[in-house]
Design a protein around this motif. Structure first.
Motif, mmCIF file in Angstrom:
data_model
loop_
_atom_site.group_PDB
_atom_site.id
_atom_site.type_symbol
_atom_site.label_atom_id
_atom_site.label_comp_id
_atom_site.label_asym_id
_atom_site.label_seq_id
_atom_site.Cartn_x
_atom_site.Cartn_y
_atom_site.Cartn_z
ATOM 1 N N GLN A 222 45.698 -9.213 -6.662
ATOM 2 C CA GLN A 222 45.279 -8.685 -5.368
ATOM 3 C C GLN A 222 44.018 -9.356 -4.830
ATOM 4 O OE1 GLN A 222 45.053 -4.424 -5.293
ATOM 5 N NE2 GLN A 222 47.212 -4.131 -5.747
ATOM 6 N N THR A 223 43.325 -10.123 -5.670
ATOM 7 C CA THR A 223 42.090 -10.785 -5.237
ATOM 8 C C THR A 223 42.187 -12.303 -5.363
ATOM 9 O OG1 THR A 223 41.151 -10.521 -7.461
ATOM 10 C CG2 THR A 223 40.656 -8.793 -5.840
ATOM 11 N N SER A 224 43.411 -12.813 -5.449
ATOM 12 C CA SER A 224 43.643 -14.265 -5.590
ATOM 13 C C SER A 224 42.890 -14.836 -6.785
ATOM 14 C CB SER A 224 43.227 -14.994 -4.306
ATOM 15 O OG SER A 224 43.958 -14.514 -3.196
ATOM 16 N N GLY A 225 42.797 -14.035 -7.841
ATOM 17 C CA GLY A 225 42.164 -14.478 -9.079
ATOM 18 C C GLY A 225 40.661 -14.318 -9.116
ATOM 19 N N ASP A 226 40.039 -13.870 -8.016
ATOM 20 C CA ASP A 226 38.572 -13.813 -7.955
ATOM 21 C C ASP A 226 37.984 -12.579 -8.639
ATOM 22 O OD1 ASP A 226 38.370 -16.166 -6.574
ATOM 23 O OD2 ASP A 226 38.344 -15.220 -4.598
ATOM 24 N N LEU A 227 38.677 -11.442 -8.575
ATOM 25 C CA LEU A 227 38.172 -10.127 -8.973
ATOM 26 C C LEU A 227 37.131 -9.633 -7.959
ATOM 27 C CD1 LEU A 227 37.836 -10.461 -12.875
ATOM 28 C CD2 LEU A 227 39.674 -9.352 -11.570
ATOM 29 N N PRO A 228 36.891 -8.336 -7.900
ATOM 30 C CA PRO A 228 35.958 -7.774 -6.921
ATOM 31 C C PRO A 228 34.508 -8.162 -7.229
ATOM 32 C CG PRO A 228 37.470 -6.103 -7.747
ATOM 33 C CD PRO A 228 37.617 -7.284 -8.630
ATOM 34 N N THR A 229 33.730 -8.371 -6.183
ATOM 35 C CA THR A 229 32.317 -8.693 -6.368
ATOM 36 C C THR A 229 31.468 -7.444 -6.595
ATOM 37 O OG1 THR A 229 32.106 -8.721 -3.959
ATOM 38 C CG2 THR A 229 32.371 -10.849 -5.080
ATOM 39 N N VAL A 230 31.986 -6.277 -6.221
ATOM 40 C CA VAL A 230 31.283 -5.016 -6.452
ATOM 41 C C VAL A 230 32.272 -4.019 -7.051
ATOM 42 C CG1 VAL A 230 29.944 -3.136 -5.438
ATOM 43 C CG2 VAL A 230 29.764 -5.436 -4.467
ATOM 44 N N VAL A 231 31.897 -3.455 -8.194
ATOM 45 C CA VAL A 231 32.745 -2.463 -8.872
ATOM 46 C C VAL A 231 31.927 -1.200 -9.107
ATOM 47 C CG1 VAL A 231 34.048 -1.897 -10.964
ATOM 48 C CG2 VAL A 231 34.178 -4.211 -9.991
ATOM 49 N N PHE A 232 32.464 -0.072 -8.686
ATOM 50 C CA PHE A 232 31.847 1.237 -8.934
ATOM 51 C C PHE A 232 32.698 1.984 -9.956
ATOM 52 C CE2 PHE A 232 30.801 0.156 -4.558
ATOM 53 C CZ PHE A 232 29.464 0.472 -4.444
ATOM 54 N N ASP A 233 32.071 2.555 -10.979
ATOM 55 C CA ASP A 233 32.793 3.454 -11.877
ATOM 56 C C ASP A 233 32.296 4.875 -11.624
ATOM 57 O OD1 ASP A 233 33.382 5.084 -14.359
ATOM 58 O OD2 ASP A 233 34.483 3.236 -14.814
ATOM 59 N N ALA A 234 33.195 5.721 -11.141
ATOM 60 C CA ALA A 234 32.849 7.101 -10.805
ATOM 61 C C ALA A 234 33.609 8.082 -11.688
ATOM 62 C CB ALA A 234 33.148 7.370 -9.333
ATOM 63 N N THR A 235 33.943 7.648 -12.904
ATOM 64 C CA THR A 235 34.767 8.483 -13.784
ATOM 65 C C THR A 235 33.961 9.400 -14.693
ATOM 66 O OG1 THR A 235 34.846 6.832 -15.553
ATOM 67 C CG2 THR A 235 36.551 6.696 -13.833
#
Length: 337
Positions: A222-235
């Motif tokens: 889904q990110t063309s192999g880049d991965l997200p630049t910002v990740v939030f973990d709200a678990t």
């Protein structure tokens, strides 16, 4: 007056307590709405950090002022208000730097001291927000939404960035909504497919992923192999929080919004080769509450579907344990007085 006390894990009791005495600089609030938070549920289950028993729960609060002295905020008897439940000292290094949300002697109403599951509460005037143009229900959900707004502000996310939010509970949903406000492309991950559908409908996320063994490869697609630049973990789940490192792009940021009473471990070479930034996000400030209020007033944030369950104060003892069950499908439960 009536209150609801969590005396020990898995035990709530209706209890008569004295009517509060208003101290200098405080106001008496007739509590009208109490939002039920993950913190309350964790406390009930016995796994909430910084928590002692017995404790009157409740920190997502709104109500009406019934007694107040003259004040610089212009608040008056009869005003509808939201409560900022984070009581800070105002003089420590965090407070001096404007970070009242992580005051060295922070006391959170309903966590470190008795909270708002009662009929009347005395609250410092500086911790009240006049709820102009919004309902009591909306005023009570300002607190969880402000936590999401604070996390997004702390991340400094930019328009056009790809953001991943892990966990589709009330806090995660707020993060998604405010990240979208900043023009980010938002992807949600959760184990519950119904929650993911809710993310699409309520937070208008751009994509969803069902958490599982293939999550990373799906995210790469889904990110063309880049991965997200910002990740939030709200678990607030240790396994999810440790696994979150693998979702972040090289040079990206990981923000822990959820809290867990455990150690978090990660593989340092992977952390270093990506030059990751790891951030904690705790609570919110008055600026975040003001931002949320504006978004509620303008209708940008829709509260109606966010609040999925209602009950009266007298029904809480019978309803509370039910809200823990997945089949209850609770997003946000609201107690009415």
């Amino acid at each position: 007056m009536k209150s609801i006390v969590c005396e020990e894990p898995h035990r709530l009791r209706m209890k008569e307590i004295p009517f509060p005495t208003k101290k200098v600089g405080e106001a008496l609030i007739r509590i009208k709405r109490i939002g039920v938070c993950g913190t309350d549920l964790h406390a009930y289950k016995g796994n909430q950090p910084y928590f002692t028993y017995p404790r009157i729960l409740g920190h997502e609060l709104s109500g009406l002022i019934i007694e107040i002295d003259q004040n610089d905020a212009g608040l008056e008897v009869g005003d509808s208000v939201s409560v900022i439940p984070y009581l800070h000292c105002g003089s420590c290094i965090a407070c001096r730097n404007g970070k009242t949300n992580c005051c060295t002697s922070l006391s959170v109403i309903g966590v470190h001291q008795d909270g708002g599951m009662c009929e009347v509460l005395s609250v410092p005037v500086q911790n009240l927000v006049k709820a102009d143009g919004i309902t009591l229900d909306q005023a009570a959900i300002m607190e969880p939404l402000a936590i999401g707004a604070h996390a997004v502000r702390r991340s400094a996310v930019r328009g056009g960035e790809t953001v991943l939010v892990i966990g589709a509970g009330p806090i995660g949903l707020g993060v998604m909504a405010f990240a979208k406000q900043q023009g980010a492309r938002v992807i949600a991950i959760d184990v519950n497919e119904e929650r993911l559908q809710f993310c699409k409908a309520w937070a208008q996320v751009d994509a969803t992923i069902r958490a599982g063994e293939q999550s990373v490869s799906i995210l790469e697609e889904q990110t063309s192999g880049d991965l997200p630049t910002v990740v939030f973990d709200a678990t607030g789940n240790v396994h999810s929080m440790e696994a979150a490192f693998q979702y972040v792009a090289h040079g990206g940021k990981l923000i822990y919004v959820g809290l867990v009473e455990n150690k978090i471990r990660f593989f340092d070479p992977d952390f270093h080769k990506k030059e990751l930034t790891l951030l904690g996000s705790r609570n919110a400030t008055s600026e975040d509450f003001a931002y949320v209020l504006k978004n509620l007033q303008t209708g940008v944030i829709k509260s109606r579907d966010y609040i999925t369950h209602h009950c009266s104060f007298n029904e809480v003892l019978n309803q509370f344990s039910h809200w823990l069950l997945p089949e209850s499908k609770v997003i946000k439960a609201m107690i009415e007085l």
